[in-house]
Structures are given as C-alpha cells and as structure tokens.
Motif scaffolding. Sequence first.
Motif, PDB file in Angstrom:
ATOM      1  N   ALA A 116       1.024  -1.176  -0.062  1.00 17.12           N
ATOM      2  CA  ALA A 116      -0.079  -0.016   0.057  1.00 17.12           C
ATOM      3  C   ALA A 116       0.996   1.309  -0.019  1.00 17.12           C
ATOM      4  O   ALA A 116       0.314   2.256  -0.303  1.00 17.12           O
ATOM      5  N   TRP A 117       2.220   1.103  -0.013  1.00 14.78           N
ATOM      6  CA  TRP A 117       3.161   2.362   0.211  1.00 14.78           C
ATOM      7  C   TRP A 117       2.910   2.931  -1.086  1.00 14.78           C
ATOM      8  O   TRP A 117       2.746   2.470  -2.245  1.00 14.78           O
ATOM      9  N   THR A 118       2.838   4.404  -1.189  1.00 19.15           N
ATOM     10  CA  THR A 118       2.875   5.149  -2.237  1.00 19.15           C
ATOM     11  C   THR A 118       4.437   5.993  -2.220  1.00 19.15           C
ATOM     12  O   THR A 118       5.466   5.743  -1.559  1.00 19.15           O
ATOM     13  N   SER A 119       4.444   6.579  -3.428  1.00 23.05           N
ATOM     14  CA  SER A 119       5.865   7.201  -3.593  1.00 23.05           C
ATOM     15  C   SER A 119       6.148   8.315  -2.537  1.00 23.05           C
ATOM     16  O   SER A 119       7.170   8.859  -2.468  1.00 23.05           O
ATOM     17  N   GLN A 120       4.963   8.844  -1.923  1.00 21.11           N
ATOM     18  CA  GLN A 120       5.329   9.634  -0.571  1.00 21.11           C
ATOM     19  C   GLN A 120       5.856   9.220   0.535  1.00 21.11           C
ATOM     20  O   GLN A 120       6.163   9.998   1.645  1.00 21.11           O
ATOM     21  N   ASP A 121       5.344   7.672   0.556  1.00 23.13           N
ATOM     22  CA  ASP A 121       6.142   6.977   1.824  1.00 23.13           C
ATOM     23  C   ASP A 121       7.579   7.005   1.923  1.00 23.13           C
ATOM     24  O   ASP A 121       8.016   6.248   0.948  1.00 23.13           O
ATOM     25  N   THR A 122       8.255   7.369   2.808  1.00 21.64           N
ATOM     26  CA  THR A 122       9.767   7.533   2.942  1.00 21.64           C
ATOM     27  C   THR A 122      10.300   6.896   4.043  1.00 21.64           C
ATOM     28  O   THR A 122       9.918   7.270   5.295  1.00 21.64           O
TER      29      THR A 122
END
Length: 136
Positions: free
Chosen positions: A36-42
């Motif tokens: 479910a991670w998106t590119s905004q999750d860091t």
Amino acid sequence: MHTSTHTVLYDPDGLIEADLPIDREPYESLVKAVLAWTSQDTLATRDYEQIALQLTGHARAVASDVCRRADQLPKDSGPKALADVVLREAEGRLSAPIEGTVRCVQSRARLVRALYERLDRLEAAPAAGRAAPTVG
C-alpha cells in the motif's frame, strides 16, 4: 566444567520445522502495508533493508512449506507443476541481493503473497490427487 543447557541439532532437511505452523497473520499484514506504500512514503534505507530481510526469511519458510506440499503430489499433476514454477521464480528472486529501496521491499512482499497463494491452492488440492506412499 561445561554446564550449557543448549543442544545443537543437525536437521539439513528441515524436518523439525516441518510440523511447526507458520505465524502467517503478522506477515500478511506486513505484506498488505508494504504493497500500500505510495511514492510519498519514505523510510531510511536501513529500514527498507530490515523489512526486506524479514520478508526474505519468511518467503524462504513459506517456500519450504510449498515444496513439502508439492512433493506429496504425483509428478505429473498440474498443481505440482505450478508449484514448481512458483518455487523456481522464488529461488531466482530470493537470490537477488537486498536493496534498501521501496521497489525491493515490494518485490519481496509480492513474492510472499504469491507463495501463500500457491500454498493455499496446494492445501485445497483434493486428497485423492496426493501421491500414495510407496511401500518398498
């Protein structure tokens, strides 16, 4: 005087672990969260590496269960052939080095999910399709 209470066991075939159930729920939750991670999750690179290591170890355990179940099926069965394909794919993907990236962690998560799907299908295979023990 040696007073160790530990015993070292030699079990190259993993027979001791074979009857131990895998703690599936936490890993399914981890897989779901990772996918479910998106590119905004860091996260930090080390965090990605640790998660990938956890998923890698679990994938190996599930692959071992898939292999044991598949070995109970006749050599010419469709479910066994599909399990063999999934296991070859798993072996290739698990041999790749771990990277501290989202892509690597999500790849390992997808692998765990695919192994569980194959394991579930093997467990649902009719008992009549399983190979009969040989008497020799």
